[in-house]
Design an enzyme around this catalytic site. Structure first.
Site: not given
Ligand code: C5P
Length: 221
Positions: A29-32
């Protein structure tokens, strides 16, 4: 001029960050946080637009008045955006879409075996913005992308805008705690017409309103 300037317009906004399954319990995933995309949706509703918000893994309340479509992975986000784009005057890709996904998600949870785990092999995801920008669903459709850059922000932004074929590219400088998960943002908005508009540091709602101003200038009357 802000009141209802988007009345009668249909906009699609993507927000959040995709999750690419490794197995049933793990993902890349990512930090958005989705804050900027949700601010874009809420401000568009306030300005009279009909809004479809394609939301990937966001822990925020639904913006009142928007139609929210929830997705998980990049491929799901693509399906939802492409389904909404035919009737859209504007598509804004604010979501952080994973560039890569594991080749195949394991059907059951990967267990520790005592031996070193093997590598996770990755496949490239479709680039949705590129698809939207290269071929408009109809003439005059306005396509907006986002770019998070850590260095040579303007140079990389210009190259990205040209490559993806979008009308506007909102370029954020990231790193050092900037942008992700914070209420404030700061950006330069590059236009395919060669313009560069600086948006001073401030609330994500203010940045959203400035983006809609620039979109409004590009919508056929
Ligand atoms: O290429 P990069 O990921 O930096 O581009 C960011 C922009 O492209 C964002 O607007 C993002 O939503 C979009 N994007 C996409 N599909 C991808 C990767 C990024 O639509 N696979």
């Amino acid at each position: 001029a802000l009141d209802s300037d988007l009345a009668g317009r249909h906009v699609v906004v993507s927000a959040g960050g995709t999750r690419e399954a490794i197995d049933p319990v793990r993902f890349i995933g990512n930090r958005s946080s989705g804050l900027q995309g949700y601010a874009l949706a809420a401000t568009a509703v306030a300005r009279g637009a009909s809004v479809t918000l394609v939301s990937a893994n966001v822990a925020l309340p639904d913006p009142a008045g928007a139609k929210v479509v929830r997705v998980g992975s990049a491929r799901e986000l693509r399906e939802a955006v492409l389904a909404g784009r035919a009737g859209a005057d504007v598509v804004v890709m604010a979501a952080a879409v994973a560039d890569f996904r594991p080749d195949a998600a394991a059907a059951s949870k990967i267990k520790k075996s005592g031996a070193a785990p093997g590598p996770i092999s990755l496949t490239e995801n479709p680039d949705i913005l590129l698809e939207l920008g290269r071929e408009r669903a109809h003439a005059g459709q306005v396509i907006v992308g986002f770019a998070a850059e850590t260095d040579n922000v303007l140079e990389h932004g210009r190259a990205k805008l040209a490559r993806k074929g979008c009308d506007l590219l909102v370029v954020n400088q990231v790193g050092g705690g900037r942008a992700f998960g914070t209420a404030d943002n700061q950006a330069v908005v590059l236009g395919a017409d060669g313009t560069a508009t600086e948006i001073a540091h401030g609330p994500k709602e203010d940045l959203a309103d400035r983006v809609w101003d620039l979109v409004g200038e590009r919508l056929a009357s």
